[in-house]
Design a protein around this motif. Structure first.
Motif, PDB file in Angstrom:
ATOM      1  N   GLU A   1      -0.580   8.725   3.021  1.00 54.24           N
ATOM      2  CA  GLU A   1      -0.460   7.759   4.114  1.00 54.24           C
ATOM      3  C   GLU A   1      -1.759   6.988   4.334  1.00 54.24           C
ATOM      4  O   GLU A   1      -1.742   5.817   4.714  1.00 54.24           O
ATOM      5  CB  GLU A   1      -0.003   8.487   5.386  1.00 54.24           C
TER       6      GLU A   1
ATOM      7  N   LEU B   1      -3.766   6.025   1.977  1.00 54.82           N
ATOM      8  CA  LEU B   1      -3.760   4.957   0.978  1.00 54.82           C
ATOM      9  C   LEU B   1      -2.711   3.894   1.301  1.00 54.82           C
ATOM     10  O   LEU B   1      -2.904   2.711   1.033  1.00 54.82           O
ATOM     11  CB  LEU B   1      -3.523   5.533  -0.421  1.00 54.82           C
ATOM     12  N   MET B   2      -1.607   4.334   1.904  1.00 52.98           N
ATOM     13  CA  MET B   2      -0.581   3.361   2.294  1.00 52.98           C
ATOM     14  C   MET B   2      -1.118   2.432   3.381  1.00 52.98           C
ATOM     15  O   MET B   2      -0.803   1.239   3.413  1.00 52.98           O
ATOM     16  CB  MET B   2       0.688   4.077   2.769  1.00 52.98           C
ATOM     17  N   ALA B   3      -1.931   2.989   4.264  1.00 50.38           N
ATOM     18  CA  ALA B   3      -2.498   2.166   5.334  1.00 50.38           C
ATOM     19  C   ALA B   3      -3.432   1.101   4.768  1.00 50.38           C
ATOM     20  O   ALA B   3      -3.724   0.108   5.418  1.00 50.38           O
ATOM     21  CB  ALA B   3      -3.232   3.045   6.348  1.00 50.38           C
ATOM     22  N   LYS B   4      -3.903   1.338   3.531  1.00 51.30           N
ATOM     23  CA  LYS B   4      -4.754   0.327   2.891  1.00 51.30           C
ATOM     24  C   LYS B   4      -3.916  -0.636   2.066  1.00 51.30           C
ATOM     25  O   LYS B   4      -4.450  -1.516   1.399  1.00 51.30           O
ATOM     26  CB  LYS B   4      -5.791   0.998   1.986  1.00 51.30           C
ATOM     27  N   GLY B   5      -2.606  -0.397   2.017  1.00 49.27           N
ATOM     28  CA  GLY B   5      -1.729  -1.372   1.365  1.00 49.27           C
ATOM     29  C   GLY B   5      -0.924  -0.887   0.179  1.00 49.27           C
ATOM     30  O   GLY B   5      -0.100  -1.615  -0.346  1.00 49.27           O
ATOM     31  N   LEU B   6      -1.136   0.346  -0.285  1.00 49.43           N
ATOM     32  CA  LEU B   6      -0.371   0.829  -1.447  1.00 49.43           C
ATOM     33  C   LEU B   6       1.004   1.328  -1.023  1.00 49.43           C
ATOM     34  O   LEU B   6       1.171   1.871   0.063  1.00 49.43           O
ATOM     35  CB  LEU B   6      -1.120   1.977  -2.134  1.00 49.43           C
ATOM     36  N   SER B   7       1.992   1.170  -1.911  1.00 51.76           N
ATOM     37  CA  SER B   7       3.297   1.760  -1.640  1.00 51.76           C
ATOM     38  C   SER B   7       3.171   3.270  -1.822  1.00 51.76           C
ATOM     39  O   SER B   7       2.178   3.748  -2.390  1.00 51.76           O
ATOM     40  CB  SER B   7       4.327   1.221  -2.626  1.00 51.76           C
ATOM     41  N   GLY B   8       4.181   4.000  -1.373  1.00 45.25           N
ATOM     42  CA  GLY B   8       4.135   5.455  -1.502  1.00 45.25           C
ATOM     43  C   GLY B   8       3.920   5.903  -2.936  1.00 45.25           C
ATOM     44  O   GLY B   8       3.088   6.767  -3.208  1.00 45.25           O
TER      45      GLY B   8
ATOM     46  N   MET C   1       0.498   2.393  13.500  1.00 43.64           N
ATOM     47  CA  MET C   1       0.330   2.200  12.060  1.00 43.64           C
ATOM     48  C   MET C   1       1.507   2.790  11.295  1.00 43.64           C
ATOM     49  O   MET C   1       1.776   2.409  10.154  1.00 43.64           O
ATOM     50  CB  MET C   1      -0.984   2.863  11.624  1.00 43.64           C
TER      51      MET C   1
ATOM     52  N   PHE D   1       2.172   6.393  10.941  1.00 45.71           N
ATOM     53  CA  PHE D   1       1.941   7.708  10.328  1.00 45.71           C
ATOM     54  C   PHE D   1       3.069   8.674  10.700  1.00 45.71           C
ATOM     55  O   PHE D   1       3.515   8.719  11.841  1.00 45.71           O
ATOM     56  CB  PHE D   1       0.575   8.255  10.746  1.00 45.71           C
TER      57      PHE D   1
ATOM     58  N   PRO E   1       7.661   1.087   6.769  1.00 50.18           N
ATOM     59  CA  PRO E   1       6.667   2.028   6.247  1.00 50.18           C
ATOM     60  C   PRO E   1       5.240   1.508   6.479  1.00 50.18           C
ATOM     61  O   PRO E   1       5.036   0.318   6.712  1.00 50.18           O
ATOM     62  CB  PRO E   1       6.978   2.093   4.751  1.00 50.18           C
ATOM     63  N   ILE E   2       4.303   2.427   6.382  1.00 52.26           N
ATOM     64  CA  ILE E   2       2.908   2.109   6.692  1.00 52.26           C
ATOM     65  C   ILE E   2       2.399   0.904   5.901  1.00 52.26           C
ATOM     66  O   ILE E   2       1.770   0.005   6.457  1.00 52.26           O
ATOM     67  CB  ILE E   2       2.007   3.324   6.365  1.00 52.26           C
ATOM     68  N   ASN E   3       2.681   0.896   4.592  1.00 52.75           N
ATOM     69  CA  ASN E   3       2.113  -0.179   3.777  1.00 52.75           C
ATOM     70  C   ASN E   3       2.699  -1.538   4.128  1.00 52.75           C
ATOM     71  O   ASN E   3       2.036  -2.559   3.994  1.00 52.75           O
ATOM     72  CB  ASN E   3       2.272   0.130   2.283  1.00 52.75           C
TER      73      ASN E   3
ATOM     74  N   ALA F   1       0.749  -2.699   6.954  1.00 52.42           N
ATOM     75  CA  ALA F   1      -0.550  -3.178   6.479  1.00 52.42           C
ATOM     76  C   ALA F   1      -0.394  -4.586   5.889  1.00 52.42           C
ATOM     77  O   ALA F   1      -1.202  -5.470   6.148  1.00 52.42           O
ATOM     78  CB  ALA F   1      -1.111  -2.216   5.433  1.00 52.42           C
ATOM     79  N   LYS F   2       0.678  -4.776   5.129  1.00 58.71           N
ATOM     80  CA  LYS F   2       0.915  -6.075   4.507  1.00 58.71           C
ATOM     81  C   LYS F   2       1.107  -7.178   5.535  1.00 58.71           C
ATOM     82  O   LYS F   2       0.706  -8.309   5.330  1.00 58.71           O
ATOM     83  CB  LYS F   2       2.176  -6.000   3.635  1.00 58.71           C
TER      84      LYS F   2
ATOM     85  N   ILE G   1      -6.344  -0.310  10.110  1.00 54.93           N
ATOM     86  CA  ILE G   1      -6.832   0.748  11.000  1.00 54.93           C
ATOM     87  C   ILE G   1      -8.125   1.374  10.475  1.00 54.93           C
ATOM     88  O   ILE G   1      -8.319   1.523   9.267  1.00 54.93           O
ATOM     89  CB  ILE G   1      -5.738   1.839  11.184  1.00 54.93           C
TER      90      ILE G   1
ATOM     91  N   MET H   1     -11.238   1.967  -3.152  1.00 58.24           N
ATOM     92  CA  MET H   1     -10.605   1.753  -1.853  1.00 58.24           C
ATOM     93  C   MET H   1     -10.778   0.298  -1.414  1.00 58.24           C
ATOM     94  O   MET H   1      -9.875  -0.297  -0.826  1.00 58.24           O
ATOM     95  CB  MET H   1     -11.204   2.692  -0.802  1.00 58.24           C
TER      96      MET H   1
ATOM     97  N   ILE I   1      -8.350  -1.672  -3.412  1.00 59.27           N
ATOM     98  CA  ILE I   1      -6.993  -1.485  -2.903  1.00 59.27           C
ATOM     99  C   ILE I   1      -6.798  -2.291  -1.620  1.00 59.27           C
ATOM    100  O   ILE I   1      -5.834  -3.039  -1.478  1.00 59.27           O
ATOM    101  CB  ILE I   1      -6.721   0.018  -2.635  1.00 59.27           C
ATOM    102  N   ALA I   2      -7.738  -2.162  -0.693  1.00 61.97           N
ATOM    103  CA  ALA I   2      -7.598  -2.812   0.614  1.00 61.97           C
ATOM    104  C   ALA I   2      -7.560  -4.334   0.487  1.00 61.97           C
ATOM    105  O   ALA I   2      -6.893  -5.015   1.261  1.00 61.97           O
ATOM    106  CB  ALA I   2      -8.724  -2.377   1.543  1.00 61.97           C
TER     107      ALA I   2
ATOM    108  N   GLN J   1     -13.718  -1.100   4.387  1.00 58.90           N
ATOM    109  CA  GLN J   1     -12.364  -1.328   3.886  1.00 58.90           C
ATOM    110  C   GLN J   1     -11.612  -2.345   4.730  1.00 58.90           C
ATOM    111  O   GLN J   1     -10.802  -3.125   4.227  1.00 58.90           O
ATOM    112  CB  GLN J   1     -11.605  -0.004   3.818  1.00 58.90           C
TER     113      GLN J   1
ATOM    114  N   GLN K   1      -9.877  -5.817   3.731  1.00 61.94           N
ATOM    115  CA  GLN K   1      -8.463  -6.057   4.035  1.00 61.94           C
ATOM    116  C   GLN K   1      -8.269  -7.283   4.931  1.00 61.94           C
ATOM    117  O   GLN K   1      -7.268  -7.976   4.828  1.00 61.94           O
ATOM    118  CB  GLN K   1      -7.904  -4.800   4.725  1.00 61.94           C
TER     119      GLN K   1
END
Ligand SMILES: Nc1ncnc2c1ncn2[C@@H]1O[C@H](COP(=O)(O)OP(=O)(O)O)[C@@H](O)[C@H]1O
Ligand SMILES: [Mg+2]
Lengths: 403, 240
Positions: free
Chosen positions: A355, A357-364, B48, B50, B71-73, B76-77, B82, B98, B101-102, B142, B146
């Motif tokens: 989660e 990593l998901m918060a940074k934008g990755l899918s599960g 967010m 979770f 979902p979380i991502n 984010a999109k 956070i 990271m 990714i961000a 990060q 983002q």
């Protein structure tokens, strides 16, 4: 009859203490000889691709020498660097009488039925040697390839790093794409002389029904260094090995890194063992194991035989689904004053990490892939860049299957 | 930009948030005060998405869309970012990665890390052995990568040493486009227990989260004054 033949004949039925007992006679022992290739580029493209997956460059680009054995034939060999030898072990035995002093000295021929069988069957394998003070500029590559279904491949390798030399070796073992089942038994004996350093990276890529029984021992003298990296990410039916290093010279050092992945129906029993038998010797064993349905027994054994030695063993396991990872770390201090420790952890991927990593934008699923790749982190191996690249490539080449 | 309506959240089967209403407009910075254990972190993590923070009632509306089930991502999109209070270690995944990714590969990790004095951290496993203050800076790094429209910050000043607090303040101001006075778009919801962050940041609105509910709201400096004078105990009295 030579003494080793006698010994071998006595123990042909001696079961190994670990691993499922294999009836070696179920595998085909003879096969037609393959022709020698002046250029590896003349091999089938499919075989060359398989070789590349285990770090073997058919172009020999970026390598200072090559040995390729396919089935029972040595199909290519040769070194491009002065002071480095890489050749068929049978030829080496004819060339050098003194090689007898190394043959079956680190790994006793009567260890178990597999070592005995190697001695009693026709076999090849490679001989690698760096002359005193010689350093490989580019790694040597050695490939043991099985191209025939149901074949038993026996090899006996001897690696000698003379005083003050430095050897980087990539060994790639693979089966051809169409081969489902076969047997590979490989004996390897490493002799690392004073102040010599060997980086040995072995990548295995077998198939669903392949059985593998390597038998390896390394002897390291004063201030010598042995770095062993082992990668096995593809399916294999049964693999059992417990490579052992004997640090016999003062200040000698050994480090084992392994990354193992067990698919459904794969059984891997893999350990590393180091005897710290001289003053100020050091050892480190690091294992990363992942199961997505198969079983891994991750062993480690450190034996401190004299004071002032230092060793650490770390084993991490990740169970992705329905697999079994059994970590068996052993520390054996035989005197006071040894400093040995271990750390073992087996678990699943933490939801919290996914989660994050998901918060940074990755899918599960991207998050899981990133975590698994991080878990296998080859950076921990502290390898020269070309070797790191080979391992990265090996991991990438099987990512499609893993994720 | 964000509207939270009558939000109820359960953690491990226990109701932690009991009907939260919050409104954050474009360009606005809101401060969330409250005693320890009041539910501030739970609110941010629930926003967010979770999974331990289950919304049992109410709505989270972001840019006009109900995002309760995203979902979380996906959140984010859509522009929510956070900074976590206690992010996990992810072994083998480097800080540099990271940032990649961000930012979806867009950011210059080195340049951003330089701004946060984190250059030496780029090749370390994320959060492994980071001090409290280093975690805050790494989370901000990060977020810079983002560049979210709504920034959720959980106690960004706690654990940060004096040397770095001004730096952290500066980066938060940047994240929130405080340098823009007319067309500011970025919004923030910032948790603070002590209120120290207000020494470095202007905010538009304050909420006090107490025992899972919003106790009061208003000018953040006035609220902070009040908390400093009377402590959070006063909230109990207020509620009666
Ligand atoms: N993951 C969790 N599991 C169990 N309880 C939790 C969890 N997260 C928060 N809580 C509980 O929820 C309540 C609110 O905690 P939290 O949201 O962290 O408050 P604050 O951030 O205001 O200090 C506390 O009683 C805390 O123990
Ligand atoms: Mg909190």
């Amino acid at each position: 009859m030579e003494r080793s033949d006698e010994l071998a004949s006595v123990v042909l039925s001696k079961q190994a203490p670990l691993g499922e007992d294999i009836n070696v006679s179920e595998y085909c022992e003879t096969t037609e000889e393959r022709t020698y290739q002046e250029e590896l580029s003349s091999l089938d493209e499919e075989d060359r691709l398989r070789m590349r997956e285990v770090g073997i460059e058919a172009s020999e680009e970026g390598r200072s020498g090559t040995f390729v054995q396919m089935d029972h034939s040595v199909i290519h060999e040769g070194s491009h660097q002065e002071g480095l030898e890489i050749m068929d072990i049978t030829l080496a035995l004819e060339k050098y009488d003194w090689l007898r002093d190394y043959f079956w000295k680190a790994v006793p021929v009567d260890t178990d039925k597999y070592t005995a069988t190697v001695q009693s069957r026709p076999h090849h394998g490679y001989f690698i040697r760096a002359l005193p003070g010689v350093e490989t500029t580019l790694p040597l590559q050695a490939c043991l390839f099985i191209g025939r279904e149901g074949l038993a491949q026996y090899v006996h390798n001897v690696i000698i790093a003379e005083e003050g030399s430095k050897l980087d070796i990539i060994t790639g073992c693979a089966t051809a794409r169409h081969v489902k089942g076969s047997l590979h038994v490989g004996v390897s004996e490493f002799y690392i002389k004073p102040r010599a350093k060997v980086s040995f990276t072995m990548i295995h890529s077998w198939a669903e029904e392949v059985v593998v029984r390597p038998r390896t021992t390394s002897v390291v003298e004063e201030e010598g260094v042995f770095l062993s990296n082992y990668i096995c990410l593809k399916p294999v039916k049964s693999l059992q090995m417990y490579p052992t290093t004997k640090l016999v010279g003062q200040g000698a050092m050994a480090r084992y890194n392994s990354i193992l992945y067990a698919h459904t129906n794969s059984y891997l029993d893999v350990g590393s063992r180091v005897y710290l038998s001289a003053h100020c010797t050091r050892a480190e064993i690091l294992a990363r194991t992942i199961s997505s349905g198969g079983k891994i027994i991750a062993r480690g054994h450190l034996i401190g035989e004299i004071p002032e030695v230092k060793a650490h063993l770390e084993c991490r396991g990740l169970i992705l689904k329905d697999g079994v990872i059994h970590a068996i770390p052993e520390l054996e201090g035989r005197v006071a004053g040894v400093d040995m420790s271990h750390e073992a952890a087996v678990g699943k991927i933490a939801q919290e990490e996914i989660e994050y990593l998901m918060a940074k934008g990755l899918s599960g699923s991207e998050a899981i892939a990133t975590i698994v790749r991080g878990f296998m982190d080859v950076g921990i191996m502290g390898l020269p860049a070309p070797l790191t690249q080979e391992i990265d490539k090996a991991i990438k080449s099987c990512e499609r299957e893993i994720f | 930009m964000l509207t939270v309506r009558d939000l109820h959240v359960e953690v491990a089967g226990r109701e932690i948030l009991k009907g939260i209403d919050i409104e954050i407009r474009e360009g606005e910075t809101c401060i969330l005060f409250g005693p320890n254990g009041g539910g501030k972190t739970s609110l941010l993590l629930a926003l967010m998405g979770f999974s331990n923070y289950q919304v049992t009632k109410g709505e989270i509306v972001f840019k006009g869309e109900v995002i309760n089930d995203l979902p979380i991502n996906e959140r984010a999109k859509r522009g929510i970012g956070i900074s976590m209070q206690r992010p996990p270690v992810v072994r083998g995944v480097k800080t540099r990665q990271m940032v990649e990714i961000a930012s979806d590969g867009q950011a210059d990790a080195k340049e951003l890390a330089h701004q946060l004095d984190l250059i030496e951290f780029l090749d370390r496993d994320i959060n492994l052995g980071f001090s409290g203050g280093e975690i805050k800076r790494s989370e901000l790094l990060q977020l810079l990568a983002q560049s979210p429209d709504l920034v959720l910050l959980d106690e960004p000043e706690s654990g940060v040493d004096l040397e770095n607090i001004a730096l952290v303040g500066k980066v938060i101001n940047k994240l929130l486009e405080k340098y823009l006075h007319r067309k500011r778009k970025k919004a923030g919801l910032i948790i603070t227990h002590t209120g120290h962050i207000l020494d470095y940041l202007e905010a538009d609105k304050g909420y006090v989260l107490f025992d899972g509910q919003i106790g009061c709201q208003g000018n953040p400096r006035e609220i902070l004054e009040d908390i400093r004078r009377r402590g959070y105990e006063a909230c109990t009295i207020c509620r009666r």
